[in-house]
Structure formats: structure tokens, C-alpha cells
Design a protein around this motif. Structure first.
Motif, short mmCIF file in Angstrom:
data_model
loop_
_atom_site.label_atom_id
_atom_site.label_comp_id
_atom_site.label_asym_id
_atom_site.label_seq_id
_atom_site.Cartn_x
_atom_site.Cartn_y
_atom_site.Cartn_z
N PHE A 98 2.93 -4.45 9.08
CA PHE A 98 3.32 -3.58 8.05
C PHE A 98 2.88 -4.16 6.74
N ALA A 99 2.96 -5.40 6.62
CA ALA A 99 2.85 -6.22 5.06
C ALA A 99 1.65 -6.46 5.07
N ARG A 100 0.62 -6.28 5.70
CA ARG A 100 -0.96 -6.68 5.76
C ARG A 100 -1.70 -5.50 6.15
N ARG A 101 -2.50 -5.95 7.14
CA ARG A 101 -3.28 -4.77 7.24
C ARG A 101 -3.12 -3.22 7.31
N ASP A 102 -1.67 -3.02 7.70
CA ASP A 102 -1.11 -1.81 8.08
C ASP A 102 -0.13 -1.24 6.77
N PHE A 103 -0.41 -2.35 5.67
CA PHE A 103 0.69 -1.67 4.57
C PHE A 103 0.19 -0.36 4.12
N SER A 104 1.10 0.66 3.86
CA SER A 104 0.86 1.81 3.37
C SER A 104 2.25 2.55 2.83
N PHE A 105 2.29 3.58 2.34
CA PHE A 105 3.25 4.55 1.77
C PHE A 105 3.74 5.32 2.57
N ASP A 106 5.03 5.70 2.80
CA ASP A 106 5.62 6.62 3.74
C ASP A 106 4.84 7.82 3.92
N SER A 107 4.21 8.54 3.00
CA SER A 107 3.30 9.72 3.14
C SER A 107 2.18 9.76 4.21
N GLU A 108 1.82 8.39 4.29
CA GLU A 108 0.62 8.19 5.11
C GLU A 108 1.20 7.90 6.58
N GLN A 109 2.32 7.84 6.86
CA GLN A 109 3.00 7.48 8.16
C GLN A 109 3.60 8.75 8.73
N GLY A 122 7.40 13.31 11.84
CA GLY A 122 7.83 11.83 12.36
C GLY A 122 7.93 11.10 10.99
N PHE A 123 7.73 11.57 9.84
CA PHE A 123 7.96 11.25 8.46
C PHE A 123 9.41 10.33 8.36
N LYS A 124 9.41 9.27 7.95
CA LYS A 124 10.84 8.61 7.51
C LYS A 124 10.51 7.93 6.31
N MET A 125 11.55 8.15 5.32
CA MET A 125 11.37 7.86 3.90
C MET A 125 11.35 6.19 3.91
N ASP A 126 10.78 5.87 2.97
CA ASP A 126 10.66 4.37 2.52
C ASP A 126 11.67 3.79 1.77
N MET A 127 11.25 2.66 1.16
CA MET A 127 12.17 1.75 0.19
C MET A 127 12.59 2.42 -0.75
N TYR A 128 11.66 3.36 -1.54
CA TYR A 128 11.68 3.71 -2.77
C TYR A 128 11.84 5.32 -2.39
N PRO A 129 13.00 5.83 -2.59
CA PRO A 129 13.33 7.26 -1.89
C PRO A 129 12.35 8.30 -2.68
#
Length: 472
Positions: free
Chosen positions: A190-201, A410-417
Motif C-alpha cells: 500500500f505504500a509502494r507499488r499499490d499506493f493510491s488515493f481512496d477514490s481509486e479503491q 466498497g469505498f472507504k475514506m482515507d486518512m485525509y477525509p
């Protein structure tokens, strides 16, 4: 940014870029007039430094803020947009630079001296990406207000490539089937190749029918034909939302100071319905079409991409041309061609069995990082083509899609709301990044949301055939 060394390099270049965007303007140029689509550059510098301080230094280490009395000033959710122009509320440029450099030094020291845990890695990368978003908005603010192009920009004359009449745009055919869209919601990377923002997940499978999409972006020449055919005056080409945009000046607001600077009469500019893109004009002396590129009026070059058009303008052009905008899932399929059972591509040119190319190899692949700034022909940069054969799907301009910006199932909000949630439902989805976007930030799954009224950002488009066919 998949290891400590790359994070250090990214943090360093990002700091140098944002400082340059403030320092290469005069004090008068930094005192920008109010406009709803921009922020004052000094405030953007302070705000992006505060993000590092808040999410890394204060949250993780309990370090007191540099100046607690300024925390609400730099916080975008405490400081109303209009108040960011109140110079008495925040420090001078020199003082803000001192603050930004202090935070940068603290973060750099932390990054160098401490073990890089996955969670810390993710937070560093997130904050660096956030600052690069503000770098892009600082660049489009210069375009909005007719300020000089960033000092990083190359000589546009030196970056042009010739385009022959035989190398015109045509469609590529994308075979339908099941595609993978987006990034994983849970991943050890999640911090490397799969890093992304919540809207991409989260990543999902979807069925897409055959479609044909233009190999290139819509060019200025393509768009000029629509303008000269009276496209802005033909009501049947414009949707209800497009007609409202044409008729409502508040949706096409330009700073009054910009109108004065360009010698326009403010009242005439406000009341007259547009007949061409906002940054186009006919030369008073020659009658030839010109395009404003930051603080210069340049001859319209038919081979260049049309940029700074709203969603409604893109939609109307498609109606005139007998075409349509792609959905965002079609766009991602054409850009990445990720099908089940294959290694997932993050970038169009990425081989399925290898890692993405390093950033220093991107110069001949994309128009990004404020280098060419949209001044390359739509047929340029063939080395960056997608598996389907589309050119410039990364960089050059954010591409309008027909899709509303909505969360994936299945969206889940990220660290920055508020990274995504404030835009859901009211914005359109654009894809691909722009000439002002940082290459540190982009990947083919990245989703950017803009209100359909906006033309001030670096937006353009490509189109799809109404009926799919084989490539010509």
C-alpha cells in the motif's frame, strides 16, 4: 517513491519546485487578485508545509507546531477561501519561506534518521503528493492571471515536432471483455507499488464492450473547425448544462484584473456569450487566431492539443463531430489494458512483467512537470503510447470523461477525509494528468474531479466513435 532514497529525492525536488514557483514572481505578481479557481501562491506554500507538519511531525512525534497561532491560517478547512487574500492574516513571503524550510528540514531529518515503516512510508508519500497537487494549482493560477510561465518551462520553439498531413488522428479499436479497474483496497504494497488515493479503491472487475477511441487528443485544428462552423451558437449541440454554462457568466468567471490587463471592457466580456474557448482570440492586426499561453499570445497551431476547455465544450464538440466522450472505465481500459490474469500495469508504456520506468526516463514519454506545457503536437511522444496505441494518455491535459465522479463500490475514506468525498456527485471525472502535473504523482488509475464548468485548469479531451469499428 518505493524506498527511502527515492522518497528523499522526491521530497527534495518537490521543495525546490514549490519554492521556485514563489520566488520567481515579483512581490506585485505574488499579490494576485481574487479568483474562485486559485489561491495566493504564498498561502499555498504555507498550507502545503502545514500538511507535512500536521500529519507527520505533530501527529506522529508530538512536536509542537512552528507557530501555533498560524495553524488555523494554513488549514484549508479553517481558512475560508476568500480570507486567503487577507494579507494581514498570514506572514510575508520571506517568513512563509522560513516556515516551509523549517518544516522541510524537520521532515527530511526524520526521513533520513528513522526506520522506514510501511505506515510512515505511506504518510511521507501522501504528503509529497499533496504538495505536488498544490504545485499544479500554482501553475494553473499563472495561466488564469496571465503571469509568466514557470521557470522550469522549456523553450516552446525548441520542443516542437513536425506533423505531416499523412499523420492525422484516427481511431484505435479496443476489444471488449473483462477489465481490472483501480487499485487494491488492501495490500501489503500500500505504500509502494499499490499506493493510491481512496477514490481509486477498491479494484474491481468490469465488462466493457468493444469501443473505438481516438488515437490522439482533440487538436486545436479539430476544435477550430467547430468554432468556425458556429458551434457555440448552435443550440442543438449543447446539453441543458452546456447551455446554462454558455449563458451564465458566473460559471465562466475571470478575474476583473485579468480582463483589464488584456485590454477588454469588463462589461462586454461579462455579457457576451462566448463563441470560442476563453483563452482564444483573433488578432486585431492580422485576423489570425491566437491562444494565450500564460502571459503571451501565440499563434494558434492546429497540431497542438486544445486545452482549457470545459466539459460542456468537449461535449458540444462531440455532438458536432458525431462522436462521444469515453467513460472513465473505457479510458482506463484504453490506457492500461489491464485484463484478469495479467500483471497489472500502472502506466501505459509499462511492460506487464517489469516495474515502471524511473522518472528520469519520462522526458520522451510524457509532457509533464511543467516542461513543454501543452506545446507539443498531439502526435508527439510516441514512446509513451498505450497498449491500444493511444498517444499522450498520461500528461499533456486532464481528459474529460462522460463519467460523474462517484465512489467505487466498497469505498472507504482515507486518512485525509476530504480528498474525495466533497467532490462525489457534483464533479466530472478526468483522467491522465496534465502538462502541469508532477510525474511523482501520476498513474493510470488516478482519478481527478473537476466541476464541468471549469476551463481554467489544464483540461482537454479525446473522443470515441458512436459505433465501434476496426482501426483504419
Amino acid at each position: 517513491m518505493d524506498n527511502q532514497e527515492k522518497l528523499i529525492a522526491a521530497l527534495d525536488i518537490t521543495q525546490r519546485r514549490i519554492e521556485a514557483l514563489v520566488s520567481d514572481l515579483s512581490e506585485a505578481q505574488r499579490s494576485v487578485p481574487y479568483h474562485p479557481g486559485i489561491n495566493p501562491p504564498v498561502w499555498e506554500l504555507g498550507h502545503s508545509a502545514f500538511f507535512y507538519e500536521s500529519f507527520l511531525l505533530m501527529a506522529l512525534d508530538g512536536i509542537p507546531s512552528f507557530d501555533s497561532s498560524m495553524d488555523d491560517v494554513w488549514d484549508s478547512f479553517e481558512m475560508d477561501h476568500e480570507d486567503r487574500w487577507s494579507a494581514s492574516l498570514f506572514p510575508s513571503c520571506a517568513a512563509t519561506l522560513e516556515y516551509a524550510r523549517y518544516v522541510h528540514t524537520q521532515v527530511m531529518t526524520r526521513l533520513r534518521d528513522r526506520p522506514l515503516t510501511p505506515q510512515d512510508h505511506y504518510l511521507y508519500r501522501y504528503a509529497i503528493c499533496h504538495q505536488n497537487m498544490h504545485i499544479e494549482s500554482m501553475i494553473w493560477a499563472r495561466q488564469t492571471l496571465a503571469l509568466p510561465a514557470p521557470s522550469s518551462a522549456s523553450d516552446v520553439a525548441a520542443t516542437r515536432e513536425a506533423t505531416s498531413a499523412n499523420d492525422q488522428a484516427n481511431d484505435v479499436h479496443v476489444r471488449g471483455g473483462r477489465f481490472l479497474i483501480g487499485q487494491p483496497g488492501h495490500s501489503s504494497e500500500f505504500a509502494r507499488r499499490d499506493f493510491s488515493f481512496d477514490s481509486e479503491q477498491p479494484r474491481f472487475h468490469t465488462a466493457i464492450s468493444d469501443f473505438s477511441i481516438s488515437r490522439t487528443l482533440v487538436s486545436c485544428g479539430d476544435y477550430l473547425a467547430f468554432v468556425e462552423a458556429g458551434g457555440y451558437e448552435r443550440a442543438e449541440l449543447w446539453s441543458r448544462g452546456g447551455k446554462s454554462w454558455l449563458q451564465n457568466v458566473h460559471k465562466r468567471q475571470l478575474a476583473a484584473e485579468w480582463r483589464t490587463q488584456q485590454g477588454y471592457e469588463a462589461q462586454r466580456t461579462i455579457d457576451v456569450q462566448p463563441k470560442h474557448p476563453q483563452y482564444w482570440r483573433k488578432s486585431a492586426s492580422t485576423g489570425a487566431w491566437e491562444v494565450r499561453h500564460f502571459d503571451k499570445w501565440l499563434p494558434l497551431e492546429p497540431s497542438m492539443p486544445v486545452i482549457h476547455v470545459s466539459y460542456w465544450e468537449a461535449e458540444a464538440w462531440c455532438a458536432w463531430a458525431g462522436r462521444r466522450l469515453p467513460t472513465e472505465q473505457e479510458w482506463e481500459a484504453a490506457a492500461l489494458e489491464n485484463r484478469p490474469g495479467q500483471r497489472f500495469r500502472l502506466l501505459p508504456w509499462e511492460a506487464g512483467d517489469s516495474d515502471p520506468r524511473s522518472l528520469d526516463e519520462w522526458t520522451n514519454l510524457v509532457d509533464m512537470d511543467a516542461r513543454s506545457l501543452g506545446r507539443l503536437p498531439v502526435t508527439a511522444l510516441a514512446d509513451g503510447a498505450s497498449p491500444s496505441g493511444c498517444l499522450q494518455m498520461i500528461g499533456t491535459c486532464w481528459e474529460w470523461t462522460s463519467s460523474q465522479f462517484l465512489p467505487y463500490d466498497g469505498f472507504k475514506m482515507d486518512m485525509y477525509p476530504y480528498m474525495s468525498t466533497l467532490q462525489f456527485g457534483s464533479h466530472k471525472t478526468t483522467r491522465g494528468g496534465s502538462c502541469a502535473t508532477s510525474s511523482l504523482l501520476i498513474r493510470g488509475t488516478y482519478r481527478q474531479a473537476y466541476l464541468p464548468d471549469r476551463f481554467d485548469v489544464f483540461t482537454g479531451f479525446r473522443s470515441c466513435a458512436l459505433t465501434p469499428g476496426q482501426p483504419s
